[in-house]
Design a protein around this motif. Structure first.
Motif, PDB file in Angstrom:
ATOM      1  N   VAL B 335       0.844  -1.202   0.000  1.00 19.57           N
ATOM      2  CA  VAL B 335       0.000   0.000   0.000  1.00 19.57           C
ATOM      3  C   VAL B 335       0.881   1.254   0.000  1.00 19.57           C
ATOM      4  O   VAL B 335       0.621   2.213  -0.737  1.00 19.57           O
ATOM      5  CB  VAL B 335      -0.961  -0.011   1.212  1.00 19.57           C
ATOM      6  CG1 VAL B 335      -1.766   1.289   1.281  1.00 19.57           C
ATOM      7  CG2 VAL B 335      -1.922  -1.192   1.114  1.00 19.57           C
ATOM      8  N   TYR B 339       0.700   0.001  -4.794  1.00 19.84           N
ATOM      9  CA  TYR B 339       0.381  -1.157  -5.650  1.00 19.84           C
ATOM     10  C   TYR B 339      -1.027  -1.063  -6.233  1.00 19.84           C
ATOM     11  O   TYR B 339      -1.263  -1.379  -7.395  1.00 19.84           O
ATOM     12  CB  TYR B 339       0.536  -2.447  -4.827  1.00 19.84           C
ATOM     13  CG  TYR B 339       0.106  -3.702  -5.548  1.00 19.84           C
ATOM     14  CD1 TYR B 339       0.971  -4.378  -6.401  1.00 19.84           C
ATOM     15  CD2 TYR B 339      -1.186  -4.214  -5.382  1.00 19.84           C
ATOM     16  CE1 TYR B 339       0.572  -5.520  -7.066  1.00 19.84           C
ATOM     17  CE2 TYR B 339      -1.597  -5.351  -6.044  1.00 19.84           C
ATOM     18  CZ  TYR B 339      -0.714  -6.004  -6.883  1.00 19.84           C
ATOM     19  OH  TYR B 339      -1.119  -7.138  -7.539  1.00 19.84           O
ATOM     20  N   HIS B 340      -1.974  -0.604  -5.387  1.00 20.58           N
ATOM     21  CA  HIS B 340      -3.383  -0.609  -5.781  1.00 20.58           C
ATOM     22  C   HIS B 340      -3.710   0.375  -6.900  1.00 20.58           C
ATOM     23  O   HIS B 340      -4.739   0.252  -7.550  1.00 20.58           O
ATOM     24  CB  HIS B 340      -4.268  -0.336  -4.552  1.00 20.58           C
ATOM     25  CG  HIS B 340      -3.805   0.830  -3.731  1.00 20.58           C
ATOM     26  ND1 HIS B 340      -2.674   0.790  -2.948  1.00 20.58           N
ATOM     27  CD2 HIS B 340      -4.323   2.075  -3.581  1.00 20.58           C
ATOM     28  CE1 HIS B 340      -2.521   1.964  -2.343  1.00 20.58           C
ATOM     29  NE2 HIS B 340      -3.500   2.753  -2.708  1.00 20.58           N
ATOM     30  N   TYR B 341      -2.820   1.356  -7.125  1.00 20.90           N
ATOM     31  CA  TYR B 341      -3.131   2.346  -8.155  1.00 20.90           C
ATOM     32  C   TYR B 341      -3.059   1.771  -9.567  1.00 20.90           C
ATOM     33  O   TYR B 341      -3.641   2.334 -10.484  1.00 20.90           O
ATOM     34  CB  TYR B 341      -2.221   3.571  -8.010  1.00 20.90           C
ATOM     35  CG  TYR B 341      -2.574   4.371  -6.780  1.00 20.90           C
ATOM     36  CD1 TYR B 341      -3.800   5.021  -6.679  1.00 20.90           C
ATOM     37  CD2 TYR B 341      -1.695   4.469  -5.703  1.00 20.90           C
ATOM     38  CE1 TYR B 341      -4.139   5.733  -5.548  1.00 20.90           C
ATOM     39  CE2 TYR B 341      -2.029   5.185  -4.566  1.00 20.90           C
ATOM     40  CZ  TYR B 341      -3.256   5.816  -4.494  1.00 20.90           C
ATOM     41  OH  TYR B 341      -3.598   6.517  -3.364  1.00 20.90           O
ATOM     42  N   THR B 343      -4.343  -1.193 -10.387  1.00 24.37           N
ATOM     43  CA  THR B 343      -5.696  -1.719 -10.584  1.00 24.37           C
ATOM     44  C   THR B 343      -6.684  -0.570 -10.771  1.00 24.37           C
ATOM     45  O   THR B 343      -7.600  -0.651 -11.593  1.00 24.37           O
ATOM     46  CB  THR B 343      -6.107  -2.579  -9.369  1.00 24.37           C
ATOM     47  OG1 THR B 343      -5.013  -3.403  -9.010  1.00 24.37           O
ATOM     48  CG2 THR B 343      -7.317  -3.441  -9.673  1.00 24.37           C
ATOM     49  N   ASP B 427     -11.040   5.353   0.141  1.00 16.81           N
ATOM     50  CA  ASP B 427     -10.718   4.256   1.065  1.00 16.81           C
ATOM     51  C   ASP B 427     -11.825   4.147   2.110  1.00 16.81           C
ATOM     52  O   ASP B 427     -12.816   4.890   2.064  1.00 16.81           O
ATOM     53  CB  ASP B 427      -9.343   4.471   1.702  1.00 16.81           C
ATOM     54  CG  ASP B 427      -9.230   5.795   2.429  1.00 16.81           C
ATOM     55  OD1 ASP B 427     -10.278   6.418   2.673  1.00 16.81           O
ATOM     56  OD2 ASP B 427      -8.108   6.212   2.756  1.00 16.81           O
ATOM     57  N   ILE B 447     -10.802  -2.188  -4.841  1.00 14.47           N
ATOM     58  CA  ILE B 447      -9.454  -2.217  -5.416  1.00 14.47           C
ATOM     59  C   ILE B 447      -8.541  -2.807  -4.339  1.00 14.47           C
ATOM     60  O   ILE B 447      -8.370  -2.187  -3.280  1.00 14.47           O
ATOM     61  CB  ILE B 447      -8.970  -0.790  -5.786  1.00 14.47           C
ATOM     62  CG1 ILE B 447     -10.007  -0.036  -6.619  1.00 14.47           C
ATOM     63  CG2 ILE B 447      -7.600  -0.839  -6.438  1.00 14.47           C
ATOM     64  CD1 ILE B 447     -10.096  -0.392  -8.057  1.00 14.47           C
ATOM     65  N   PRO B 448      -8.003  -4.011  -4.562  1.00 14.40           N
ATOM     66  CA  PRO B 448      -7.246  -4.662  -3.487  1.00 14.40           C
ATOM     67  C   PRO B 448      -5.747  -4.347  -3.492  1.00 14.40           C
ATOM     68  O   PRO B 448      -5.221  -3.832  -4.480  1.00 14.40           O
ATOM     69  CB  PRO B 448      -7.453  -6.148  -3.814  1.00 14.40           C
ATOM     70  CG  PRO B 448      -7.553  -6.193  -5.305  1.00 14.40           C
ATOM     71  CD  PRO B 448      -8.108  -4.870  -5.759  1.00 14.40           C
ATOM     72  N   ASP B 449      -5.097  -4.684  -2.376  1.00 15.06           N
ATOM     73  CA  ASP B 449      -3.636  -4.620  -2.332  1.00 15.06           C
ATOM     74  C   ASP B 449      -3.082  -5.957  -2.816  1.00 15.06           C
ATOM     75  O   ASP B 449      -3.839  -6.814  -3.297  1.00 15.06           O
ATOM     76  CB  ASP B 449      -3.141  -4.252  -0.919  1.00 15.06           C
ATOM     77  CG  ASP B 449      -3.418  -5.331   0.108  1.00 15.06           C
ATOM     78  OD1 ASP B 449      -3.954  -6.396  -0.271  1.00 15.06           O
ATOM     79  OD2 ASP B 449      -3.110  -5.131   1.294  1.00 15.06           O
ATOM     80  N   ASP B 452      -4.794  -9.145  -1.634  1.00 14.35           N
ATOM     81  CA  ASP B 452      -6.227  -9.201  -1.926  1.00 14.35           C
ATOM     82  C   ASP B 452      -7.100  -8.589  -0.846  1.00 14.35           C
ATOM     83  O   ASP B 452      -8.282  -8.920  -0.734  1.00 14.35           O
ATOM     84  CB  ASP B 452      -6.678 -10.660  -2.197  1.00 14.35           C
ATOM     85  CG  ASP B 452      -6.520 -11.034  -3.662  1.00 14.35           C
ATOM     86  OD1 ASP B 452      -6.521 -10.105  -4.489  1.00 14.35           O
ATOM     87  OD2 ASP B 452      -6.362 -12.235  -3.962  1.00 14.35           O
ATOM     88  N   VAL B 455      -8.410  -1.973  -0.517  1.00 13.99           N
ATOM     89  CA  VAL B 455      -7.782  -0.705  -0.119  1.00 13.99           C
ATOM     90  C   VAL B 455      -8.697   0.454  -0.511  1.00 13.99           C
ATOM     91  O   VAL B 455      -8.948   1.353   0.268  1.00 13.99           O
ATOM     92  CB  VAL B 455      -6.402  -0.529  -0.801  1.00 13.99           C
ATOM     93  CG1 VAL B 455      -5.753   0.784  -0.352  1.00 13.99           C
ATOM     94  CG2 VAL B 455      -5.486  -1.697  -0.493  1.00 13.99           C
TER      95      VAL B 455
END
Lengths: 55, 477
Positions: B335, B339-341, B343, B427, B447-449, B452, B455
């Motif tokens: 996070v 990472y989530h950005y 997705t 969030d 939207i996961p980290d 999974d 986030v």
């Protein structure tokens, strides 16, 4: 120092929970190597020892 | 020769294993390097429309730009991705190991090859790593009597990172005076553009926020605390492996043994970088004091017994530790590394038919991730305002809010945003379950980290339901 050695046997429930969560990150067999009470206890001891050395 | 190649190979394995995927994600600073390199490659201008800037305007602060310029090559070769963005740092780390092997010896090269701090900084886009390599290479060239090349490299290092901006000119003048090679000073001309912009408010805005207003001596001493060097990780989550310090805990033993062989030169080179780093208010910032850790690595190498089996054992032991560190870094810091950005960028790309509001109340500059992952044409961000561009180095003001086509990046305004048919993304703090219920929002997806775990939450508004519920509100009160 005694306190630090005692930490090996004094893992809190939060420490045990952290071990169980972290195990999920590794392949099952390897998880046992890195994430167990002994390595977690050792990390706690290490932190204690180095905090004594802190300036 | 064989040993030197083996150490270099070891350095490559430590830095190259799972390269690009660990750390998981791309940080905002990395994304800024990558997207500006992409923008310069396509248009010859940065994301703001400035042609080949001397300083990199990065979210309102002005940072060194050599890393961005060098990143143009891997972006051209491999495309705009994490590997390209981090490639310059990887090469810098490998060159550093090679130079250390050939100057300080294979033992010092071995310690630099496996030390967490040098491995970590070579695995992500840190201009401090490029600066360190150039600084050390410049010093080596000066000592090996290559004054012209040394001056060129040291001058370039000033464009790589802030610490080198101060150290490089001092070293250039020192070496010229020491070796009486004043002709080499002609290459100081390289520094003229940097000096020219150094008096602008942009260049100095960063300096003014970084000047230490606290206890200088206390902060300086912290750079030599055994706890900070061998046990405690960097206080900033994106600047070290989880629970791992600058060096591995066991390296304190050879460090203590090696201290007996310390000389005046090593002592000076270990002390000077923290003298500069301690001016900043941050407690023990590894990236600002990176040059300090080279002489400390040399001291550690002097304490390791010169036996082949010892090095083999330590290499295996360090490899096992590194594997564990990489796994934890990937899963526990995804996070922080954004990472989530990736997705999120994929989601907004496939949802071009609806207005989207992305809440940025607790986030960094989200637009840069969308621009990078979706390869948004730089022309969409570049200004045509010639007056603004003329005054480029004086724009310290910066808004995190952005509008890109159907996407608005800004805080959510509950009063009006729930009355429009659109998608809201935030969030769990930005949109709680009770707020979603109160404002008739339906969850579209999460939207996961990397583990999974959700986030960001993507909600669809239902203005008709919201409006229908409004006349009842006064009665409820």
């Amino acid at each position: 120092m005694k306190k630090a050695i005692l930490a090996l046997a004094l893992l809190t429930s939060l420490d045990i929970y952290q071990i169980s969560v972290r195990r999920g990150y590794y392949p099952p067999l390897i998880a046992r190597l890195f994430q167990n009470k002994l390595t977690a206890g050792f990390t706690k001891v290490r932190i204690q020892v180095f905090s004594y050395l802190s300036i | 020769m064989k040993i030197r190649i083996l150490i270099l190979l070891l350095a490559l394995i430590f830095r190259g294993f799972d390269f690009g995927a660990t750390p998981a994600g791309i940080s905002d600073d990395e994304a800024s390097h990558g997207y500006n390199a992409y923008s310069l490659l396509l248009t010859g201008k940065d994301e703001y429309g400035k042609s080949w800037p001397i300083l990199n305007r990065s979210f309102g602060t002005y940072s060194s730009n050599l890393y961005t310029y060098l990143t143009i090559v891997p972006v051209k070769l491999f495309g705009l991705n994490a590997v390209s963005v981090r490639f310059v740092s990887l090469i810098s780390g490998l060159i550093l190991v090679a130079v250390v092997i050939y100057t300080l010896g294979p033992a010092a090269g071995f310690v630099v090859a496996i030390s967490p701090v040098f491995v970590f900084y070579s695995r992500a886009a840190f201009e401090a790593n490029l600066g360190l390599m150039l600084l050390f290479l410049g010093i080596v060239l000066a000592v090996r009597k290559h004054p012209y090349l040394s001056t060129i490299i040291l001058s370039l290092s000033a464009y790589a990172y802030q610490v080198e901006k101060i150290l490089a000119p001092i070293l250039i003048l020192f070496f010229a005076a020491y070796y009486r090679k004043f002709k080499s000073l002609i290459f100081l001309v390289i520094l003229i553009p940097l000096v020219a912009v150094s008096f602008t408010s942009g260049a100095n805005s960063r300096a003014s926020t970084l000047v230490n207003k606290g206890n200088y001596l206390y902060l300086f001493i912290q750079y030599f605390s055994p706890n900070n060097l061998f046990s405690r990780p960097d206080p900033e989550p994106k600047k070290s492996f989880p629970e791992v310090s600058v060096f591995y805990w066991w390296m304190i033993t050879p460090f203590i043994i090696g201290l007996r062989k310390i000389n005046k030169l090593i002592l000076i080179s270990a002390v000077v970088p923290p003298v500069i780093a301690a001016f900043t208010p941050d407690y023990f910032s590894t990236w600002r004091a990176l040059p300090t850790f080279l002489p400390l690595a040399w001291i550690i190498s002097k304490g390791i017994p010169n036996k082949k089996w010892v090095y083999i054992f330590l290499a295996i032991f360090a490899a096992v530790e590194l594997y564990s560190n990489l796994v934890l870094l990937k899963h526990e810091k995804s996070v922080a590394w954004g990472y989530h950005y990736q997705t999120l960028a994929g989601f907004v790309k496939t949802t071009s038919d609806k207005p989207i509001v992305i809440d940025n109340a607790r986030s960094n500059a989200i637009y840069i991730w969308l621009a990078l992952y979706n390869r948004i044409p730089p022309q969409k961000f570049q200004t045509q305002d010639s007056q603004w561009l003329k005054d480029y180095y004086n724009h310290v003001e910066f808004s995190l809010d952005k509008k890109i086509d159907n996407i608005e990046i800004r805080p959510i305004f509950w009063e009006k945003d729930t009355l429009v048919d659109q998608i809201l993304i935030s969030d769990s703090l930005g949109i709680s379950e009770s707020q979603a219920k109160e404002h008739f929002l339906s969850l579209v997806t999460t939207i996961p980290d990397v583990n999974d775990q959700p986030v960001l939450y993507v909600y669809q508004t239902h203005p008709e339901l919201k409006i229908n519920s409004m006349p009842n509100q006064p009665q409820l009160r």
